[in-house]
Design a protein around this motif. Sequence first.
Motif, PDB file in Angstrom:
ATOM      1  N   ASN A 177      44.322  32.605  46.173  1.00 37.64           N
ATOM      2  CA  ASN A 177      43.388  33.013  45.095  1.00 37.64           C
ATOM      3  C   ASN A 177      42.728  34.357  45.230  1.00 37.64           C
ATOM      4  N   ASN A 178      42.653  35.044  44.171  1.00 36.23           N
ATOM      5  CA  ASN A 178      41.948  36.152  44.035  1.00 36.23           C
ATOM      6  C   ASN A 178      40.415  35.998  43.654  1.00 36.23           C
ATOM      7  N   TYR A 179      39.511  36.755  44.056  1.00 32.67           N
ATOM      8  CA  TYR A 179      38.086  36.843  43.484  1.00 32.67           C
ATOM      9  C   TYR A 179      37.894  38.463  43.491  1.00 32.67           C
ATOM     10  N   GLY A 180      36.885  38.827  42.526  1.00 32.45           N
ATOM     11  CA  GLY A 180      36.457  39.918  42.366  1.00 32.45           C
ATOM     12  C   GLY A 180      36.219  40.378  41.192  1.00 32.45           C
ATOM     13  N   PRO A 181      35.724  41.663  40.520  1.00 32.87           N
ATOM     14  CA  PRO A 181      35.445  41.960  39.242  1.00 32.87           C
ATOM     15  C   PRO A 181      36.536  41.683  38.104  1.00 32.87           C
ATOM     16  N   TYR A 182      36.343  41.356  36.928  1.00 33.63           N
ATOM     17  CA  TYR A 182      37.072  41.205  35.666  1.00 33.63           C
ATOM     18  C   TYR A 182      37.782  40.105  35.578  1.00 33.63           C
ATOM     19  N   GLN A 183      37.387  39.116  36.265  1.00 35.39           N
ATOM     20  CA  GLN A 183      37.772  37.785  36.121  1.00 35.39           C
ATOM     21  C   GLN A 183      37.085  37.242  34.991  1.00 35.39           C
ATOM     22  N   HIS A 184      37.988  36.380  34.154  1.00 32.87           N
ATOM     23  CA  HIS A 184      37.414  35.593  33.243  1.00 32.87           C
ATOM     24  C   HIS A 184      36.571  34.379  33.624  1.00 32.87           C
ATOM     25  N   VAL A 185      35.763  34.097  32.748  1.00 32.22           N
ATOM     26  CA  VAL A 185      34.346  33.230  33.158  1.00 32.22           C
ATOM     27  C   VAL A 185      35.061  31.678  33.122  1.00 32.22           C
ATOM     28  N   GLU A 209      35.889  19.043  48.093  1.00 34.99           N
ATOM     29  CA  GLU A 209      36.478  19.142  49.390  1.00 34.99           C
ATOM     30  C   GLU A 209      37.852  19.786  49.486  1.00 34.99           C
ATOM     31  N   ASN A 210      38.309  20.367  47.879  1.00 36.88           N
ATOM     32  CA  ASN A 210      39.608  20.872  47.947  1.00 36.88           C
ATOM     33  C   ASN A 210      39.342  22.233  48.468  1.00 36.88           C
ATOM     34  N   VAL A 211      40.406  22.804  49.215  1.00 41.52           N
ATOM     35  CA  VAL A 211      40.497  24.155  50.038  1.00 41.52           C
ATOM     36  C   VAL A 211      41.161  25.260  49.200  1.00 41.52           C
ATOM     37  N   ARG A 212      40.604  26.503  49.141  1.00 41.18           N
ATOM     38  CA  ARG A 212      41.514  27.509  48.654  1.00 41.18           C
ATOM     39  C   ARG A 212      41.438  28.696  49.670  1.00 41.18           C
ATOM     40  N   ILE A 239      50.996  36.968  50.534  1.00 35.56           N
ATOM     41  CA  ILE A 239      49.761  37.809  50.646  1.00 35.56           C
ATOM     42  C   ILE A 239      48.504  36.889  50.905  1.00 35.56           C
ATOM     43  N   GLY A 240      47.774  37.118  52.074  1.00 38.05           N
ATOM     44  CA  GLY A 240      46.711  36.301  52.288  1.00 38.05           C
ATOM     45  C   GLY A 240      45.763  36.911  53.270  1.00 38.05           C
ATOM     46  N   ALA A 241      44.441  36.531  53.287  1.00 36.25           N
ATOM     47  CA  ALA A 241      43.476  37.468  53.952  1.00 36.25           C
ATOM     48  C   ALA A 241      42.815  36.410  55.121  1.00 36.25           C
ATOM     49  N   ASP A 242      43.325  35.231  55.048  1.00 31.58           N
ATOM     50  CA  ASP A 242      42.841  34.079  55.955  1.00 31.58           C
ATOM     51  C   ASP A 242      41.269  33.849  55.511  1.00 31.58           C
ATOM     52  N   GLY A 243      41.304  33.413  54.289  1.00 37.05           N
ATOM     53  CA  GLY A 243      39.944  33.151  53.716  1.00 37.05           C
ATOM     54  C   GLY A 243      39.812  31.632  53.078  1.00 37.05           C
ATOM     55  N   PRO A 272      42.997  16.216  36.906  1.00 36.12           N
ATOM     56  CA  PRO A 272      44.333  15.712  37.104  1.00 36.12           C
ATOM     57  C   PRO A 272      45.212  16.167  38.213  1.00 36.12           C
ATOM     58  N   GLY A 273      45.655  15.617  39.256  1.00 38.11           N
ATOM     59  CA  GLY A 273      46.627  16.288  40.283  1.00 38.11           C
ATOM     60  C   GLY A 273      45.864  17.543  40.971  1.00 38.11           C
ATOM     61  N   HIS A 274      44.801  17.418  41.294  1.00 34.74           N
ATOM     62  CA  HIS A 274      44.263  18.408  41.703  1.00 34.74           C
ATOM     63  C   HIS A 274      44.480  18.611  42.913  1.00 34.74           C
ATOM     64  N   ASP A 275      45.421  19.818  43.337  1.00 34.98           N
ATOM     65  CA  ASP A 275      45.745  20.243  44.793  1.00 34.98           C
ATOM     66  C   ASP A 275      44.781  20.314  45.820  1.00 34.98           C
ATOM     67  N   LEU A 276      45.170  19.682  47.131  1.00 34.27           N
ATOM     68  CA  LEU A 276      44.102  19.500  48.104  1.00 34.27           C
ATOM     69  C   LEU A 276      43.614  20.947  48.733  1.00 34.27           C
ATOM     70  N   ARG A 277      44.828  21.626  49.206  1.00 31.84           N
ATOM     71  CA  ARG A 277      44.618  22.897  50.151  1.00 31.84           C
ATOM     72  C   ARG A 277      45.646  23.692  50.016  1.00 31.84           C
ATOM     73  N   TYR A 278      45.407  24.973  49.866  1.00 33.75           N
ATOM     74  CA  TYR A 278      46.482  26.062  50.061  1.00 33.75           C
ATOM     75  C   TYR A 278      46.002  26.902  51.142  1.00 33.75           C
ATOM     76  N   ALA A 279      46.825  27.353  51.843  1.00 31.35           N
ATOM     77  CA  ALA A 279      46.777  28.416  53.092  1.00 31.35           C
ATOM     78  C   ALA A 279      48.038  29.079  53.363  1.00 31.35           C
ATOM     79  N   ILE A 280      47.557  30.398  53.327  1.00 26.13           N
ATOM     80  CA  ILE A 280      48.738  31.374  53.428  1.00 26.13           C
ATOM     81  C   ILE A 280      48.860  32.002  54.967  1.00 26.13           C
ATOM     82  N   ASP A 281      50.199  32.169  55.248  1.00 25.55           N
ATOM     83  CA  ASP A 281      50.401  32.881  56.435  1.00 25.55           C
ATOM     84  C   ASP A 281      50.989  34.170  55.961  1.00 25.55           C
TER      85      ASP A 281
END
Length: 332
Positions: A177-185, A209-212, A239-243, A272-281
């Motif tokens: 998941n990305n964050y930063g400028p120019y992201q739609h509200v 409790e869902n983790v991104r 691509i991930g930054a251990d966040g 509906p169907g909300h994913d619990l956790r994402y984690a990138i290696d």
Amino acid sequence: MRRLLVTGGAGFIGSNFVHYVLGHTDHHVIVLDKLTYAGNLESLKGLPSQRFRFVMGDITDTSLVDELVGSVDAVVHYAAESHNDNSLQDPRPFLDTNIIGTYTLIEAARRHGKRFHHISTDEVYGDLELDDPERFTESTPYNPSSPYSSTKAGSDLLVRAWVRSFGLEATISNCSNNYGPYQHVEKFIPRQITNVIDGVRPKLYGKGENVRDWIHADDHSSAVLTILDKGSTGETYLIGADGEKDNKSVVELILKAMGQPVDAYDHVIDRPGHDLRYAIDSTKLRTELGWEPQYRDFEAGLEATVQWYRENESWWRPQKAQTEAKYKEQGQ
């Protein structure tokens, strides 16, 4: 110097990539964007006109895509329908853009013998249990759970097939998941920030409790440039930054950064169907290509993002009322 075609370059992650490329290289960039609700020309203001050109158009337009792909050295494909809630309301645009659009682009890249990089998401892998010590890797089986993530998975598989069947010089990256400028509200972090600016309590799906796994858009951009320069044909790089942060913690950090009580938010019905956790290696990207993230402190990056939205109300204000009206209809 390279000439790049960036699809979806007026969207959130795409526009950040365009700013990053033009600020860190001598490349020339053509942006192709349909300017749906998620695309915003204001996100491309101030770019050097001698190295930048904008073309309004659809990535499913075969003749336009063919002309543009033939005029550049490489294609970086960001364009996508990407909001899970929208995919649950109306899946069809996700099929048109994510599947047919990607097909149109890779066919043009194949005809012209162009380098192609495909931007994807960690959501194609499904989700992990909250207490699972594992993270997604390049060998994790696909297990998408929404129309959005399933169409992105389909587009990934198209690119892989074109590499094997037709020798397309392509790479794929799946990012957290990305964050930063120019992201739609409509998206999680900017929605909470702009709600607080407007004196409205943030909204949190379920128990929060869902983790991104969060990464700043600049780090995503630098990783894509690294893959474009050094990546091997046919390879996928995560691509991930251990966040990793749960949604409740993110909301509380936003409230803290904005000088509000950390419990000043409301719970709403879960997706509906909300994913619990994402984690990138991202070990492969770091060890094989030598990439490292610069934004290692999520809280500091989040504070900078809060400040950007405070200082750029004219950018996000036109989107806000319609977005909140849509969420209200959905009880969220």
